[in-house]
Design a protein around this motif. Structure first.
Motif, PDB file in Angstrom:
ATOM      1  N   ALA A 168      47.799   2.813  67.145  1.00  0.00           N
ATOM      2  CA  ALA A 168      48.014   4.216  67.503  1.00  0.00           C
ATOM      3  C   ALA A 168      48.558   4.340  68.923  1.00  0.00           C
ATOM      4  O   ALA A 168      49.483   5.125  69.184  1.00  0.00           O
ATOM      5  CB  ALA A 168      46.709   4.999  67.359  1.00  0.00           C
ATOM      6  N   GLY A 169      47.991   3.543  69.852  1.00  0.00           N
ATOM      7  CA  GLY A 169      48.505   3.578  71.217  1.00  0.00           C
ATOM      8  C   GLY A 169      49.949   3.112  71.301  1.00  0.00           C
ATOM      9  O   GLY A 169      50.756   3.686  72.037  1.00  0.00           O
ATOM     10  N   GLY A 170      50.301   2.073  70.514  1.00  0.00           N
ATOM     11  CA  GLY A 170      51.684   1.615  70.494  1.00  0.00           C
ATOM     12  C   GLY A 170      52.627   2.664  69.944  1.00  0.00           C
ATOM     13  O   GLY A 170      53.735   2.851  70.456  1.00  0.00           O
ATOM     14  N   ALA A 171      52.183   3.377  68.881  1.00  0.00           N
ATOM     15  CA  ALA A 171      53.021   4.430  68.307  1.00  0.00           C
ATOM     16  C   ALA A 171      53.236   5.566  69.302  1.00  0.00           C
ATOM     17  O   ALA A 171      54.360   6.066  69.465  1.00  0.00           O
ATOM     18  CB  ALA A 171      52.390   4.951  67.018  1.00  0.00           C
ATOM     19  N   VAL A 172      52.170   5.975  69.979  1.00  0.00           N
ATOM     20  CA  VAL A 172      52.290   7.046  70.978  1.00  0.00           C
ATOM     21  C   VAL A 172      53.221   6.619  72.110  1.00  0.00           C
ATOM     22  O   VAL A 172      54.065   7.394  72.589  1.00  0.00           O
ATOM     23  CB  VAL A 172      50.902   7.431  71.506  1.00  0.00           C
ATOM     24  N   THR A 173      53.079   5.352  72.547  1.00  0.00           N
ATOM     25  CA  THR A 173      53.949   4.847  73.611  1.00  0.00           C
ATOM     26  C   THR A 173      55.405   4.842  73.180  1.00  0.00           C
ATOM     27  O   THR A 173      56.299   5.224  73.948  1.00  0.00           O
ATOM     28  CB  THR A 173      53.524   3.421  74.002  1.00  0.00           C
TER      29      THR A 173
ATOM     30  N   PHE B  78      64.110  -2.076  66.448  1.00  0.00           N
ATOM     31  CA  PHE B  78      63.095  -1.177  67.003  1.00  0.00           C
ATOM     32  C   PHE B  78      63.612  -0.451  68.239  1.00  0.00           C
ATOM     33  O   PHE B  78      63.545   0.787  68.321  1.00  0.00           O
ATOM     34  CB  PHE B  78      61.847  -1.988  67.344  1.00  0.00           C
ATOM     35  N   TRP B  79      64.154  -1.200  69.197  1.00  0.00           N
ATOM     36  CA  TRP B  79      64.586  -0.563  70.438  1.00  0.00           C
ATOM     37  C   TRP B  79      65.841   0.271  70.237  1.00  0.00           C
ATOM     38  O   TRP B  79      66.062   1.242  70.969  1.00  0.00           O
ATOM     39  CB  TRP B  79      64.808  -1.622  71.518  1.00  0.00           C
ATOM     40  N   ALA B  80      66.668  -0.079  69.250  1.00  0.00           N
ATOM     41  CA  ALA B  80      67.822   0.774  68.948  1.00  0.00           C
ATOM     42  C   ALA B  80      67.374   2.123  68.413  1.00  0.00           C
ATOM     43  O   ALA B  80      68.000   3.159  68.708  1.00  0.00           O
ATOM     44  CB  ALA B  80      68.735   0.081  67.935  1.00  0.00           C
ATOM     45  N   VAL B  81      66.297   2.140  67.637  1.00  0.00           N
ATOM     46  CA  VAL B  81      65.761   3.407  67.125  1.00  0.00           C
ATOM     47  C   VAL B  81      65.091   4.198  68.237  1.00  0.00           C
ATOM     48  O   VAL B  81      65.210   5.423  68.309  1.00  0.00           O
ATOM     49  CB  VAL B  81      64.777   3.132  65.966  1.00  0.00           C
ATOM     50  N   VAL B  82      64.397   3.501  69.145  1.00  0.00           N
ATOM     51  CA  VAL B  82      63.605   4.194  70.164  1.00  0.00           C
ATOM     52  C   VAL B  82      64.484   4.818  71.239  1.00  0.00           C
ATOM     53  O   VAL B  82      64.343   6.004  71.567  1.00  0.00           O
ATOM     54  CB  VAL B  82      62.579   3.218  70.790  1.00  0.00           C
ATOM     55  N   ILE B  83      65.420   4.037  71.812  1.00  0.00           N
ATOM     56  CA  ILE B  83      66.191   4.557  72.949  1.00  0.00           C
ATOM     57  C   ILE B  83      67.692   4.550  72.694  1.00  0.00           C
ATOM     58  O   ILE B  83      68.479   4.755  73.624  1.00  0.00           O
ATOM     59  CB  ILE B  83      65.887   3.774  74.244  1.00  0.00           C
TER      60      ILE B  83
ATOM     61  N   ALA C 125      60.761   7.182  73.542  1.00  0.00           N
ATOM     62  CA  ALA C 125      61.897   7.826  72.878  1.00  0.00           C
ATOM     63  C   ALA C 125      62.155   9.217  73.447  1.00  0.00           C
ATOM     64  O   ALA C 125      63.307   9.646  73.570  1.00  0.00           O
ATOM     65  CB  ALA C 125      61.634   7.909  71.373  1.00  0.00           C
ATOM     66  N   ALA C 126      61.074   9.935  73.804  1.00  0.00           N
ATOM     67  CA  ALA C 126      61.235  11.287  74.346  1.00  0.00           C
ATOM     68  C   ALA C 126      61.939  11.278  75.701  1.00  0.00           C
ATOM     69  O   ALA C 126      62.668  12.215  76.029  1.00  0.00           O
ATOM     70  CB  ALA C 126      59.876  11.976  74.458  1.00  0.00           C
TER      71      ALA C 126
END
Length: 408
Positions: A47-52, A331-336, A57-58
């Motif tokens: 859960a902490g990883g998902a929130v991070t 993963f990082w392409a989706v996030v940022i 991403a925000a």
């Protein structure tokens, strides 16, 4: 007397047995205590990883250029050290580092501008060929039973020149060039000035947190080696691809060479991204023979540089398994965004630094992440033992257990 010595020995044995039983009970109690809430801790960690991830991403528009500036600062830090060792004042060394990075970014930006201009001139020249290719693809889909009426309409109304405006809006929307450049140059200036204190700060932290200090130094050296080696080999790869495509006769050779350089920073899938445009334009000009030539040339160049040279030069700088490397790119392409695919390895190494390298209790995770030296040694021993057993069976001799032989 002898009975006194025997009694003392018996009491000592009883005490030792009691101590062992107490230690066993304590270990069992500790294991039971840890395992009671283990699943809850795992869920909390996820859960902490998902929130991070959602938080990063925000703020991806800020996080990506700041981290990119950090990577650039790490890569040029040896230049500062070399200048200061030669007696150059710290302020002048800082200015030299900033100037070097600025010149590199300007050169890369100019190359991108030239490539984009050539691409804008190239597309209208192949409008008829692209439309014909789209219609032939729709006909082929119809021949195998797929209803391609909509594809026919799209192919007939397709205007390649419209891609120019689309790509321009896409690039501007994804990066926000002005704001990103302001953030990158500002952070470069500030980080370059702060980097002068880093060696002394690490020396101060080493007596208090030696593992953290060593891990930070290792992270910087590993990221620097990976990025510098990837940049140099990417330049070589792009240059060779450019020359090869010029010889083959593929239109827009400089554009595809620059694309190969950029995609060299994307592990595993960068090659497939870089090869698609030259295949398309090569097929439009020379048909299947040129397509095969492009595939062979790219395959040989990529195989030699990325599969033979780069692993030997980079060495242990990136101790990540192939699975984790590929997942980190996605993963990082989706996030940022797209820049996350380019910075996937430094970002994943940063996560590893925070969660594993600086935590002594997590040392057991390292082989699962990719540190396989000990695992490879064990596998080599198993293979050697299995080979010896096979030879013994073929010779009709009984197999020898190496562990039993060592015990004897």
């Amino acid at each position: 007397m002898w009975w006194t010595r025997r009694r003392s020995k018996t009491e000592a044995e009883k005490a030792e047995a009691a101590d062992e039983a107490a230690a066993t009970e304590a270990t069992a109690a500790a294991a039971t205590h840890v395992s009671q809430h283990r699943n809850a801790f795992i869920l909390l960690g996820l859960a902490g990883g998902a929130v991070t991830a959602f938080g990063i991403a925000a703020i991806g528009g800020i996080f990506a250029p700041v981290f990119f500036a950090l990577i650039l600062t790490i890569c040029v830090h040896p230049l500062r050290i070399a200048l200061e060792k030669r007696g150059v004042p710290r302020g002048l060394a800082t200015g030299s580092v900033i100037a070097a990075v600025t010149l590199l970014l300007i050169a890369f930006g100019y190359a991108v501008l030239v490539a984009f201009t050539q691409f804008a001139e190239l597309l209208p020249q192949f409008k008829d060929q692209i439309v014909a290719w789209g219609q032939s693809a729709a006909d082929w889909l119809s021949s195998i039973g797929i209803n391609a009426d909509e594809l026919h309409d799209i192919a007939s109304s397709f205007d390649p020149s419209s891609l120019i405006g689309f790509l321009g809006g896409l690039v501007g929307g994804l990066t926000g060039w002005v704001s990103i450049l302001v953030i990158v140059f500002t952070m470069l200036l500030l980080m370059a000035m702060d980097a002068g204190f880093v060696p002394t700060l690490l020396q101060q932290q080493y007596p208090v947190r030696p593992l953290v200090a060593v891990s930070l130094v290792s992270y910087g050296s590993n990221v620097r080696r990976y990025m510098v080696v990837t940049t140099v080999l990417g330049l070589a790869q792009g240059l060779i691809n450019w020359i090869a495509l010029l010889i083959i006769g593929v239109p827009g050779a400089f554009i595809w060479g620059l694309l190969a350089f950029v995609c060299s920073f994307i592990p595993n899938i960068g090659y497939f991204i870089a090869i698609i445009p030259p295949i398309i334009f090569g097929g439009l000009v020379g048909g299947w023979p040129m397509v095969i030539a492009v595939i062979v040339v790219y395959g040989v160049i990529n195989g030699i540089i990325q599969s033979v040279i780069q692993p030997r030069v980079v060495g242990k700088a990136v101790n990540l398994s192939q699975t984790i490397t590929f997942f980190s790119v996605l993963f990082w392409a989706v996030v940022i965004g797209p820049i996350g695919a380019i910075l996937a390895i430094p970002l994943t190494l940063l996560v590893r630094l925070l969660l594993v390298d600086t935590n002594p209790a997590m040392a057991w995770v390292r082989p699962m992440l990719g540190e396989l030296d000990e695992t490879k040694a064990i596998m080599a021993k198993f293979d050697a033992d299995a080979k010896a057993a096979r030879k013994a069976r073929r010779a009709g001799q009984p197999a020898v257990n190496p562990d039993a032989a060592a015990a004897d």
